[in-house]
Design a protein around this motif. Structure first.
Motif, PDB file in Angstrom:
ATOM      1  N   THR A   7       0.395  -1.158   0.322  1.00 46.18           N
ATOM      2  CA  THR A   7      -0.132   0.139   0.155  1.00 46.18           C
ATOM      3  C   THR A   7       0.489   1.365   0.394  1.00 46.18           C
ATOM      4  OG1 THR A   7      -0.124  -0.089   2.522  1.00 46.18           O
ATOM      5  CG2 THR A   7      -1.949  -1.006   1.306  1.00 46.18           C
ATOM      6  N   GLU A   8       0.277   2.670   0.189  1.00 47.56           N
ATOM      7  CA  GLU A   8       1.032   3.802  -0.325  1.00 47.56           C
ATOM      8  C   GLU A   8       2.065   3.598   1.271  1.00 47.56           C
ATOM      9  OE1 GLU A   8       2.160   6.232  -2.801  1.00 47.56           O
ATOM     10  OE2 GLU A   8       0.899   5.138  -4.285  1.00 47.56           O
ATOM     11  N   GLU A   9       0.526   3.695   2.190  1.00 46.22           N
ATOM     12  CA  GLU A   9       1.577   3.805   3.470  1.00 46.22           C
ATOM     13  C   GLU A   9       2.864   2.749   4.034  1.00 46.22           C
ATOM     14  OE1 GLU A   9       1.226   2.601   8.140  1.00 46.22           O
ATOM     15  OE2 GLU A   9       0.264   1.489   7.034  1.00 46.22           O
ATOM     16  N   GLU A  10       2.335   1.471   3.291  1.00 42.23           N
ATOM     17  CA  GLU A  10       3.560  -0.133   3.898  1.00 42.23           C
ATOM     18  C   GLU A  10       4.832   0.905   2.817  1.00 42.23           C
ATOM     19  OE1 GLU A  10       1.450  -3.896   4.101  1.00 42.23           O
ATOM     20  OE2 GLU A  10       1.956  -3.268   2.171  1.00 42.23           O
ATOM     21  N   THR A  11       4.797   1.306   1.382  1.00 43.89           N
ATOM     22  CA  THR A  11       5.292   2.052   0.920  1.00 43.89           C
ATOM     23  C   THR A  11       6.284   3.149   1.368  1.00 43.89           C
ATOM     24  OG1 THR A  11       4.555   1.464  -1.044  1.00 43.89           O
ATOM     25  CG2 THR A  11       6.469   3.183  -1.540  1.00 43.89           C
ATOM     26  N   ASP A  12       5.708   4.292   2.195  1.00 45.08           N
ATOM     27  CA  ASP A  12       6.374   4.929   2.464  1.00 45.08           C
ATOM     28  C   ASP A  12       6.663   4.817   3.860  1.00 45.08           C
ATOM     29  OD1 ASP A  12       4.993   6.846   1.224  1.00 45.08           O
ATOM     30  OD2 ASP A  12       3.526   7.257   2.094  1.00 45.08           O
ATOM     31  N   ARG A  13       6.214   3.319   4.883  1.00 45.48           N
ATOM     32  CA  ARG A  13       6.992   2.551   6.529  1.00 45.48           C
ATOM     33  C   ARG A  13       8.124   2.970   5.384  1.00 45.48           C
ATOM     34  NH1 ARG A  13       2.289   0.377   8.131  1.00 45.48           N
ATOM     35  NH2 ARG A  13       3.499  -1.460   8.578  1.00 45.48           N
ATOM     36  N   LEU A  14       8.255   2.249   4.057  1.00 44.43           N
ATOM     37  CA  LEU A  14       9.709   1.147   4.122  1.00 44.43           C
ATOM     38  C   LEU A  14      10.262   2.195   3.964  1.00 44.43           C
ATOM     39  CD1 LEU A  14      10.805  -1.833   2.782  1.00 44.43           C
ATOM     40  CD2 LEU A  14      10.114  -1.224   1.153  1.00 44.43           C
ATOM     41  N   LEU A  15      10.318   2.803   2.732  1.00 38.05           N
ATOM     42  CA  LEU A  15      11.013   3.744   2.479  1.00 38.05           C
ATOM     43  C   LEU A  15      11.876   4.427   3.571  1.00 38.05           C
ATOM     44  CD1 LEU A  15       9.550   4.782  -1.540  1.00 38.05           C
ATOM     45  CD2 LEU A  15      11.975   3.540  -0.456  1.00 38.05           C
ATOM     46  N   SER A  16      11.122   4.401   4.372  1.00 35.29           N
ATOM     47  CA  SER A  16      11.811   5.884   5.526  1.00 35.29           C
ATOM     48  C   SER A  16      12.845   4.994   6.629  1.00 35.29           C
ATOM     49  CB  SER A  16      10.518   6.019   6.851  1.00 35.29           C
ATOM     50  OG  SER A  16       9.915   4.859   7.598  1.00 35.29           O
ATOM     51  N   GLU A  17      13.129   3.387   6.655  1.00 34.23           N
ATOM     52  CA  GLU A  17      14.094   2.576   7.244  1.00 34.23           C
ATOM     53  C   GLU A  17      15.118   3.131   7.065  1.00 34.23           C
ATOM     54  OE1 GLU A  17      13.427   0.588  10.244  1.00 34.23           O
ATOM     55  OE2 GLU A  17      10.546   1.413   9.544  1.00 34.23           O
ATOM     56  N   PRO A  18      15.547   2.708   5.806  1.00 29.53           N
ATOM     57  CA  PRO A  18      17.373   2.934   5.755  1.00 29.53           C
ATOM     58  C   PRO A  18      17.416   4.367   5.831  1.00 29.53           C
ATOM     59  CG  PRO A  18      16.458   2.542   3.580  1.00 29.53           C
ATOM     60  CD  PRO A  18      15.335   2.456   4.551  1.00 29.53           C
ATOM     61  N   ASN A  19      18.898   4.171   7.252  1.00 27.49           N
ATOM     62  CA  ASN A  19      19.634   5.246   7.460  1.00 27.49           C
ATOM     63  C   ASN A  19      20.313   6.420   6.825  1.00 27.49           C
ATOM     64  OD1 ASN A  19      20.488   7.444   9.094  1.00 27.49           O
ATOM     65  ND2 ASN A  19      20.908   6.790  10.532  1.00 27.49           N
ATOM     66  N   GLN A  20      19.807   7.037   5.346  1.00 28.07           N
ATOM     67  CA  GLN A  20      20.536   7.821   4.476  1.00 28.07           C
ATOM     68  C   GLN A  20      22.035   8.284   4.830  1.00 28.07           C
ATOM     69  OE1 GLN A  20      17.646   9.199   1.525  1.00 28.07           O
ATOM     70  NE2 GLN A  20      16.452   8.043   2.210  1.00 28.07           N
ATOM     71  N   ARG A  21      21.952   8.856   6.039  1.00 30.69           N
ATOM     72  CA  ARG A  21      23.191   9.470   6.867  1.00 30.69           C
ATOM     73  C   ARG A  21      24.731   8.543   5.797  1.00 30.69           C
ATOM     74  NH1 ARG A  21      21.856  11.302  12.396  1.00 30.69           N
ATOM     75  NH2 ARG A  21      21.092   8.750  12.515  1.00 30.69           N
ATOM     76  N   TYR A  22      24.293   6.911   5.847  1.00 30.14           N
ATOM     77  CA  TYR A  22      25.300   6.339   6.197  1.00 30.14           C
ATOM     78  C   TYR A  22      25.147   5.513   4.033  1.00 30.14           C
ATOM     79  CZ  TYR A  22      25.485   6.504  10.943  1.00 30.14           C
ATOM     80  OH  TYR A  22      25.888   7.037  11.760  1.00 30.14           O
TER      81      TYR A  22
END
Length: 191
Positions: A12-27
């Motif tokens: 779902t859109e909401e699952e996609t948003d949660r998935l994409l928020s997981e990786p810590n992009q500082r690294y």
């Protein structure tokens, strides 16, 4: 046409948003993983096509993306939108700094091609960390299914989905009509 036993898992859109928020992009590694997921969600690439992407195959101005020798040794042309293009333009500086001799758009920090097994493990781990249900059914291919279903929903033309996915046989692509048909059935029964 008979209905397939197991429809593909679509986020779902909401699952996609949660998935994409997981990786810590500082690294570097998680930032690269994030971009892999974004590219697969926006262009419907297979994991092997995503890991084989080279910088010269994507025009960062027009958004034109060339998939060379996809499954069945077929080439295809796809397009990605402005938001993802901006993210990839930003990535190019980081990539140049960390892996200047890399042949791949989204390489390891050593400049080599990322293994598709790494991509599978990463997507599953991010999905688990995001609390997505049926995590055992979430994989890089789920991102491709999600792309295809969303494209079919918005365009309503199965031939466009077939072309974007690089399917030679339309019957392979027809599964996405079943996903949308099932949603229609659920919506109408709820009236």
């Amino acid at each position: 046409m008979a209905r397939p036993d197991k429809l593909p898992r679509v986020l779902t859109e909401e699952e996609t948003d949660r998935l994409l928020s997981e990786p810590n992009q500082r690294y570097f590694g998680p930032h690269r993983d994030y971009l892999y997921m974004r590219v697969m969600l926006k262009a419907g690439l297979r994991a092997s096509e995503a890991t084989a992407l080279r910088p010269e195959r994507i025009d960062l101005m027009s958004g034109k993306l060339m998939v060379r020798e996809g499954k069945g040794a077929k080439d295809r042309t796809l397009w990605i939108g402005e938001e993802l293009l901006e993210e990839l333009q930003g990535w190019m500086d980081r990539r140049q700094e960390k892996a200047p001799k890399a042949d791949y758009l989204l390489p390891t920090s050593k400049g080599t091609q990322v293994a598709t097994s790494h991509l599978r493990r990463s997507v599953k781990r991010y999905a688990r960390d995001a609390g997505i249900e049926e995590v055992e059914r979430v994989s890089p291919h789920t991102l491709r299914h999600t792309f295809a279903t969303r494209l079919y929903r918005s365009a309503g033309k199965i031939r466009l989905v077939q072309k974007a996915l690089g399917h030679s046989d339309l019957s392979t692509t027809m599964i996405y009509t079943h996903v949308v048909d099932e949603e229609l059935e659920g919506a109408m029964k709820g009236l």
